[in-house]
Design a protein around this motif. Structure first.
Motif, PDB file in Angstrom:
ATOM      1  N   PHE A 593     -23.224 -23.218 -23.079  1.00  0.00           N
ATOM      2  CA  PHE A 593     -23.275 -23.449 -21.642  1.00  0.00           C
ATOM      3  C   PHE A 593     -22.086 -22.722 -21.007  1.00  0.00           C
ATOM      4  O   PHE A 593     -20.924 -23.054 -21.306  1.00  0.00           O
ATOM      5  CB  PHE A 593     -23.186 -24.948 -21.349  1.00  0.00           C
ATOM      6  CG  PHE A 593     -24.147 -25.757 -22.178  1.00  0.00           C
ATOM      7  CD1 PHE A 593     -25.462 -25.920 -21.775  1.00  0.00           C
ATOM      8  CD2 PHE A 593     -23.742 -26.322 -23.377  1.00  0.00           C
ATOM      9  CE1 PHE A 593     -26.345 -26.665 -22.544  1.00  0.00           C
ATOM     10  CE2 PHE A 593     -24.607 -27.054 -24.154  1.00  0.00           C
ATOM     11  CZ  PHE A 593     -25.925 -27.225 -23.737  1.00  0.00           C
ATOM     12  N   PRO A 594     -22.321 -21.709 -20.211  1.00  0.00           N
ATOM     13  CA  PRO A 594     -21.228 -20.917 -19.635  1.00  0.00           C
ATOM     14  C   PRO A 594     -20.205 -21.806 -18.936  1.00  0.00           C
ATOM     15  O   PRO A 594     -20.563 -22.707 -18.184  1.00  0.00           O
ATOM     16  CB  PRO A 594     -21.946 -19.980 -18.656  1.00  0.00           C
ATOM     17  CG  PRO A 594     -23.344 -19.884 -19.186  1.00  0.00           C
ATOM     18  CD  PRO A 594     -23.642 -21.208 -19.793  1.00  0.00           C
ATOM     19  N   ALA A 595     -18.932 -21.527 -19.248  1.00  0.00           N
ATOM     20  CA  ALA A 595     -17.780 -22.222 -18.667  1.00  0.00           C
ATOM     21  C   ALA A 595     -17.700 -23.688 -19.090  1.00  0.00           C
ATOM     22  O   ALA A 595     -16.855 -24.429 -18.606  1.00  0.00           O
ATOM     23  CB  ALA A 595     -17.796 -22.127 -17.138  1.00  0.00           C
ATOM     24  N   ARG A 596     -18.576 -24.127 -20.027  1.00  0.00           N
ATOM     25  CA  ARG A 596     -18.535 -25.529 -20.469  1.00  0.00           C
ATOM     26  C   ARG A 596     -18.367 -25.671 -21.970  1.00  0.00           C
ATOM     27  O   ARG A 596     -17.883 -26.686 -22.452  1.00  0.00           O
ATOM     28  CB  ARG A 596     -19.818 -26.236 -20.038  1.00  0.00           C
ATOM     29  CG  ARG A 596     -19.946 -26.360 -18.522  1.00  0.00           C
ATOM     30  CD  ARG A 596     -21.338 -26.811 -18.139  1.00  0.00           C
ATOM     31  NE  ARG A 596     -21.661 -28.098 -18.745  1.00  0.00           N
ATOM     32  CZ  ARG A 596     -22.869 -28.623 -18.726  1.00  0.00           C
ATOM     33  NH1 ARG A 596     -23.864 -27.959 -18.136  1.00  0.00           N
ATOM     34  NH2 ARG A 596     -23.096 -29.793 -19.290  1.00  0.00           N
ATOM     35  N   GLY A 597     -18.794 -24.681 -22.744  1.00  0.00           N
ATOM     36  CA  GLY A 597     -18.580 -24.763 -24.175  1.00  0.00           C
ATOM     37  C   GLY A 597     -19.826 -24.418 -24.976  1.00  0.00           C
ATOM     38  O   GLY A 597     -20.866 -24.038 -24.429  1.00  0.00           O
ATOM     39  N   THR A 598     -19.714 -24.571 -26.293  1.00  0.00           N
ATOM     40  CA  THR A 598     -20.769 -24.189 -27.228  1.00  0.00           C
ATOM     41  C   THR A 598     -20.917 -25.293 -28.271  1.00  0.00           C
ATOM     42  O   THR A 598     -19.943 -25.929 -28.670  1.00  0.00           O
ATOM     43  CB  THR A 598     -20.428 -22.862 -27.930  1.00  0.00           C
ATOM     44  OG1 THR A 598     -20.263 -21.853 -26.924  1.00  0.00           O
ATOM     45  CG2 THR A 598     -21.540 -22.452 -28.886  1.00  0.00           C
ATOM     46  N   VAL A 599     -22.182 -25.517 -28.706  1.00  0.00           N
ATOM     47  CA  VAL A 599     -22.485 -26.491 -29.759  1.00  0.00           C
ATOM     48  C   VAL A 599     -23.267 -25.776 -30.852  1.00  0.00           C
ATOM     49  O   VAL A 599     -24.315 -25.175 -30.584  1.00  0.00           O
ATOM     50  CB  VAL A 599     -23.306 -27.673 -29.221  1.00  0.00           C
ATOM     51  CG1 VAL A 599     -23.620 -28.657 -30.363  1.00  0.00           C
ATOM     52  CG2 VAL A 599     -22.552 -28.394 -28.116  1.00  0.00           C
ATOM     53  N   VAL A 600     -22.737 -25.828 -32.081  1.00  0.00           N
ATOM     54  CA  VAL A 600     -23.413 -25.236 -33.240  1.00  0.00           C
ATOM     55  C   VAL A 600     -23.834 -26.388 -34.156  1.00  0.00           C
ATOM     56  O   VAL A 600     -23.010 -27.243 -34.520  1.00  0.00           O
ATOM     57  CB  VAL A 600     -22.505 -24.261 -33.994  1.00  0.00           C
ATOM     58  CG1 VAL A 600     -23.235 -23.718 -35.212  1.00  0.00           C
ATOM     59  CG2 VAL A 600     -22.071 -23.119 -33.073  1.00  0.00           C
ATOM     60  N   SER A 601     -25.130 -26.419 -34.520  1.00  0.00           N
ATOM     61  CA  SER A 601     -25.667 -27.486 -35.368  1.00  0.00           C
ATOM     62  C   SER A 601     -26.023 -26.927 -36.737  1.00  0.00           C
ATOM     63  O   SER A 601     -26.614 -25.845 -36.841  1.00  0.00           O
ATOM     64  CB  SER A 601     -26.921 -28.102 -34.731  1.00  0.00           C
ATOM     65  OG  SER A 601     -26.613 -28.633 -33.459  1.00  0.00           O
ATOM     66  N   ILE A 602     -25.670 -27.668 -37.771  1.00  0.00           N
ATOM     67  CA  ILE A 602     -25.976 -27.292 -39.156  1.00  0.00           C
ATOM     68  C   ILE A 602     -26.916 -28.365 -39.713  1.00  0.00           C
ATOM     69  O   ILE A 602     -26.547 -29.530 -39.806  1.00  0.00           O
ATOM     70  CB  ILE A 602     -24.700 -27.215 -40.017  1.00  0.00           C
ATOM     71  CG1 ILE A 602     -23.694 -26.235 -39.386  1.00  0.00           C
ATOM     72  CG2 ILE A 602     -25.029 -26.802 -41.436  1.00  0.00           C
ATOM     73  CD1 ILE A 602     -22.336 -26.283 -40.044  1.00  0.00           C
ATOM     74  N   ARG A 603     -28.110 -27.959 -40.065  1.00  0.00           N
ATOM     75  CA  ARG A 603     -29.105 -28.892 -40.597  1.00  0.00           C
ATOM     76  C   ARG A 603     -29.316 -28.633 -42.087  1.00  0.00           C
ATOM     77  O   ARG A 603     -29.524 -27.485 -42.502  1.00  0.00           O
ATOM     78  CB  ARG A 603     -30.432 -28.741 -39.847  1.00  0.00           C
ATOM     79  CG  ARG A 603     -31.548 -29.678 -40.355  1.00  0.00           C
ATOM     80  CD  ARG A 603     -32.839 -29.427 -39.604  1.00  0.00           C
ATOM     81  NE  ARG A 603     -32.710 -29.804 -38.203  1.00  0.00           N
ATOM     82  CZ  ARG A 603     -32.961 -31.004 -37.739  1.00  0.00           C
ATOM     83  NH1 ARG A 603     -33.370 -31.963 -38.569  1.00  0.00           N
ATOM     84  NH2 ARG A 603     -32.813 -31.272 -36.464  1.00  0.00           N
ATOM     85  N   PHE A 604     -29.301 -29.697 -42.883  1.00  0.00           N
ATOM     86  CA  PHE A 604     -29.549 -29.585 -44.322  1.00  0.00           C
ATOM     87  C   PHE A 604     -30.131 -30.903 -44.816  1.00  0.00           C
ATOM     88  O   PHE A 604     -30.013 -31.938 -44.134  1.00  0.00           O
ATOM     89  CB  PHE A 604     -28.261 -29.239 -45.080  1.00  0.00           C
ATOM     90  CG  PHE A 604     -27.122 -30.195 -44.831  1.00  0.00           C
ATOM     91  CD1 PHE A 604     -26.896 -31.278 -45.673  1.00  0.00           C
ATOM     92  CD2 PHE A 604     -26.271 -30.025 -43.735  1.00  0.00           C
ATOM     93  CE1 PHE A 604     -25.857 -32.140 -45.443  1.00  0.00           C
ATOM     94  CE2 PHE A 604     -25.231 -30.897 -43.496  1.00  0.00           C
ATOM     95  CZ  PHE A 604     -25.018 -31.966 -44.356  1.00  0.00           C
ATOM     96  N   PRO A 605     -30.790 -30.913 -45.988  1.00  0.00           N
ATOM     97  CA  PRO A 605     -31.396 -32.153 -46.494  1.00  0.00           C
ATOM     98  C   PRO A 605     -30.338 -33.209 -46.782  1.00  0.00           C
ATOM     99  O   PRO A 605     -29.273 -32.893 -47.313  1.00  0.00           O
ATOM    100  CB  PRO A 605     -32.123 -31.725 -47.776  1.00  0.00           C
ATOM    101  CG  PRO A 605     -32.235 -30.243 -47.681  1.00  0.00           C
ATOM    102  CD  PRO A 605     -31.082 -29.762 -46.877  1.00  0.00           C
ATOM    103  N   ASN A 606     -30.654 -34.441 -46.438  1.00  0.00           N
ATOM    104  CA  ASN A 606     -29.727 -35.549 -46.675  1.00  0.00           C
ATOM    105  C   ASN A 606     -29.948 -36.060 -48.095  1.00  0.00           C
ATOM    106  O   ASN A 606     -30.644 -37.042 -48.336  1.00  0.00           O
ATOM    107  CB  ASN A 606     -29.978 -36.667 -45.669  1.00  0.00           C
ATOM    108  CG  ASN A 606     -28.916 -37.751 -45.762  1.00  0.00           C
ATOM    109  OD1 ASN A 606     -27.976 -37.636 -46.542  1.00  0.00           O
ATOM    110  ND2 ASN A 606     -29.074 -38.800 -44.984  1.00  0.00           N
ATOM    111  N   LYS A 607     -29.362 -35.367 -49.060  1.00  0.00           N
ATOM    112  CA  LYS A 607     -29.528 -35.730 -50.473  1.00  0.00           C
ATOM    113  C   LYS A 607     -28.173 -35.960 -51.094  1.00  0.00           C
ATOM    114  O   LYS A 607     -27.161 -35.427 -50.655  1.00  0.00           O
ATOM    115  CB  LYS A 607     -30.287 -34.633 -51.221  1.00  0.00           C
ATOM    116  CG  LYS A 607     -29.573 -33.294 -51.251  1.00  0.00           C
ATOM    117  CD  LYS A 607     -30.335 -32.267 -52.067  1.00  0.00           C
ATOM    118  CE  LYS A 607     -29.563 -30.945 -52.145  1.00  0.00           C
ATOM    119  NZ  LYS A 607     -30.236 -29.975 -52.993  1.00  0.00           N
ATOM    120  N   LYS A 608     -28.159 -36.745 -52.163  1.00  0.00           N
ATOM    121  CA  LYS A 608     -26.914 -37.075 -52.849  1.00  0.00           C
ATOM    122  C   LYS A 608     -26.948 -36.693 -54.317  1.00  0.00           C
ATOM    123  O   LYS A 608     -26.013 -36.926 -55.049  1.00  0.00           O
ATOM    124  CB  LYS A 608     -26.635 -38.577 -52.729  1.00  0.00           C
ATOM    125  CG  LYS A 608     -26.491 -39.048 -51.288  1.00  0.00           C
ATOM    126  CD  LYS A 608     -26.227 -40.524 -51.211  1.00  0.00           C
ATOM    127  CE  LYS A 608     -26.117 -40.986 -49.760  1.00  0.00           C
ATOM    128  NZ  LYS A 608     -25.848 -42.436 -49.653  1.00  0.00           N
TER     129      LYS A 608
END
Length: 615
Positions: A593-608
């Motif tokens: 969002f110009p002049a407001r910031g950036t959001v980067v999302s990382i998606r991966f399987p929820n495994k243990k």
């Protein structure tokens, strides 16, 4: 099975085609005949049920209306004749005679009896000639009959009924003393003064009206409508000898007349049976029709099928051999050519003619196959083998290469010396940077394991953020909000730090450290999403679209080479490794969002559980 196949090989294709044509034809006709019989019978049966239910329901309604109309018409008799207009000068001695006697105001004298009998007879003569007799009965047992009969046999069905206010219909029985089949209508009589029940009126009816109602409706030539009472006795049947008898003592006992919409067998015939029940009398009007009578069209269809089968058999025997011979000639020629090819002669010529005939197309295709057979087989096998080997090597090498881009080897001893000097010189900030930097490079230098826990990634990220925090002193702020329950989730090593480093480069540095970075995580179905948000200058829509297209290309081609070269160890590198490890639906996505910031999302399987790639 093999023995049967070897047995079939003893005969020519011509013979097998004749047998096959004949068999298929027979099976087709038999299948069509069986299907036609099944569906025709089912359709006929359903039509019968619909028509019979409608007819029996109509008959029930007519009978119910007849009984109810008769009940209404008796109200004047029950009330008794009205007083005459002469009043005291010329009084009507019959006025209220029935009500006075039933209510107990006057005794049953001979004169009263004669007046009441005369009133009942006049009602019959004026209204319903089919009434055999009318009987008025008090609760104490006194009765008056329209036929002058002063006493009845104790076995009369209406004398056995409890003295209640319920209207009832007694099914067919033999009257006394005339011995004719009748039905009786039981009507409660109420006082005109206080509406209490003071007696009962029994209307004994001959079956003339029932026969007239039932005789107007027929079903088929031999089908019948039968009226069955709630106690399973015959109320009405065209055969008068069955009237009033229990079903168990009649030929109807062979049928289950209490089961609607059924096909039943009795003797050597199948019968279609259905019924509807009257809400007023609780009688069932049952329709009984032989199935053969309803399915006369099926016999015509069966005869037609047999005729078609006969002509089809003649056609197969006479015409199929000729057609088979004509069809087999191109096959025989092709067989000779194939024998030559089998001997190794690939220079043989295949005779073919232009057109849409499939055998000629087969000849042309076989000729082309001969010309290209050897080279085509070699090319296909060699190409497939090379593709498989290349794909395996490329995927394995790509994962290692992308991992190696962020695993440079540094001089750990040099960092240890710097830490020691900083400690001796009492410069804690340099000492802390050296410790964190050494830990950073040790973490990145290890190629194995390929996957680590989210806790290890966050610990590594915190060391990096401490270095950045020292660099920008107090202006830079960062927070890591990750629930403890997500810490055991596993993801590709070095997935978070490059994203945060990207945020430092494009959000924190342009603002001289006066910026914030927030790391959070949440689960979404079976996936885990880690978000890295900053409040930097953001980016333009064109730049955002360019980055998204680049990430889409990485997903499609499973390579981050070109994009990674321009943007170092940034989004494409992490995205490429996640896609290779988990599949195309996982990886990195970005919003800005110009002049407001950036959001980067990382998606991966929820495994243990550890991956197979881990040692």
């Amino acid at each position: 099975m093999n023995r049967m196949i070897r047995f079939m090989y003893r005969y020519s294709i011509k013979q097998k085609m004749i047998v096959a044509f004949l068999t298929v034809s027979l099976l087709g006709v038999v299948t069509i005949a069986a299907s036609a019989e099944h569906y025709y019978t089912r359709a006929t049966t359903q039509d019968f049920y619909n028509i019979a239910r409608s007819s029996s329901a109509s008959l029930n309604n007519q009978i119910d209306r007849y009984f109810k109309q008769l009940i209404r018409s008796t109200s004047a008799v029950i009330a008794g004749p009205l007083p005459s207009i002469g009043g005291r000068v010329n009084p009507n001695l019959e006025a209220g005679a029935i009500q006075d006697w039933l209510a107990g105001k006057v005794p049953l004298t001979l004169s009263n009896r004669l007046i009441i009998e005369d009133t009942l007879r006049r009602y019959i003569a004026i209204n319903y000639s089919e009434i055999e007799s009318l009987v008025l009965l008090k609760e104490n047992g006194e009765l008056v009959s329209s036929n002058g009969q002063a006493a009845y046999r104790p076995t009369e069905p209406w004398l056995k009924l409890p003295f209640t206010e319920k209207t009832a219909v007694i099914p067919t029985y033999e009257s006394y003393p005339y011995k004719v089949p009748i039905v009786s209508l039981v009507i409660p009589v109420f006082s005109t003064e206080d509406t209490r029940m003071v007696g009962r009126l029994f209307v004994n009816l001959s079956l003339a009206e029932l026969k007239e109602i039932m005789g107007k409706t027929t079903i088929g030539k031999t089908g019948t409508f039968v009226i069955i009472s709630s106690s399973d006795t015959v109320v009405y049947h065209p055969d008068s000898s069955l009237l009033g008898r229990p079903i168990s003592m009649t030929p109807l006992n062979d049928l289950r007349l209490n089961e609607p919409d059924t096909l039943q067998e009795a003797g050597k015939l199948d019968y279609l049976i259905t019924f509807t029940r009257s809400d007023f009398t609780q009688w069932r009007i049952v329709a009984v029709v032989p199935l053969q009578e309803m399915a006369t069209g099926l016999n015509v269809a069966t005869e037609s099928m047999l005729l078609v089968l006969f002509f089809l058999f003649l056609f197969v025997i006479l015409v199929v051999p000729i057609l088979t011979k004509l069809l087999m000639q191109p096959v025989i020629r092709l067989k000779k050519v194939m024998n030559e090819v089998e001997r190794g002669n690939l220079n043989v010529q295949v005779e073919c003619h232009p057109g849409k005939d499939e055998l000629q197309s087969l000849n042309r295709s076989f000729g082309q196959m001969i010309r290209r057979l050897n080279n085509l087989i070699e090319d296909v096998y060699r190409y497939q083998l090379r593709e498989m080997q290349l794909e395996v090597r490329q995927k394995d090498a790509m994962i290692k290469a992308l991992q190696g881009q962020i695993n440079p080897h540094f001089l750990y001893n040099t960092l240890d010396i710097i830490r020691s000097i900083a400690f001796l010189e009492e410069v804690p900030r340099i000492e802390k940077i050296a410790v964190n930097l050494a830990s950073f490079f040790r973490y990145t230098a290890k190629l194995e394991p390929l996957e680590v826990t989210l806790r290890e990634e966050i610990d590594h990220l915190r060391k990096y953020l401490e270095i950045i925090d020292i660099r920008f002193k107090q202006n830079f702020q960062n927070q890591v909000y990750v629930n403890e329950k997500f810490m055991a989730a596993r993801l590709v090593k070095l997935s978070l730090q490059p994203i945060v480093e990207n945020a430092v480069k494009y959000a924190v540095e342009p603002m001289n450290g006066n910026a914030s970075i927030l790391v959070s995580a949440f689960d979404e179905g079976d996936d885990l999403v880690v978000e890295v948000a900053d409040n930097g200058p953001g980016m333009t829509a064109d730049k955002l679209e360019y980055i998204r297209r680049s990430l889409a290309q990485v997903t499609e081609h499973h390579t981050a080479g070109q994009y990674a070269e321009r943007d170092s160890l940034g989004l494409a590198n992490v995205h490429g490794r996640l896609v290779l490890q988990y599949g195309g639906r996982y990886g990195v996505s970005i919003d800005s969002f110009p002049a407001r910031g950036t959001v980067v999302s990382i998606r991966f399987p929820n495994k243990k559980v550890k991956s197979d790639n881990e040692s």
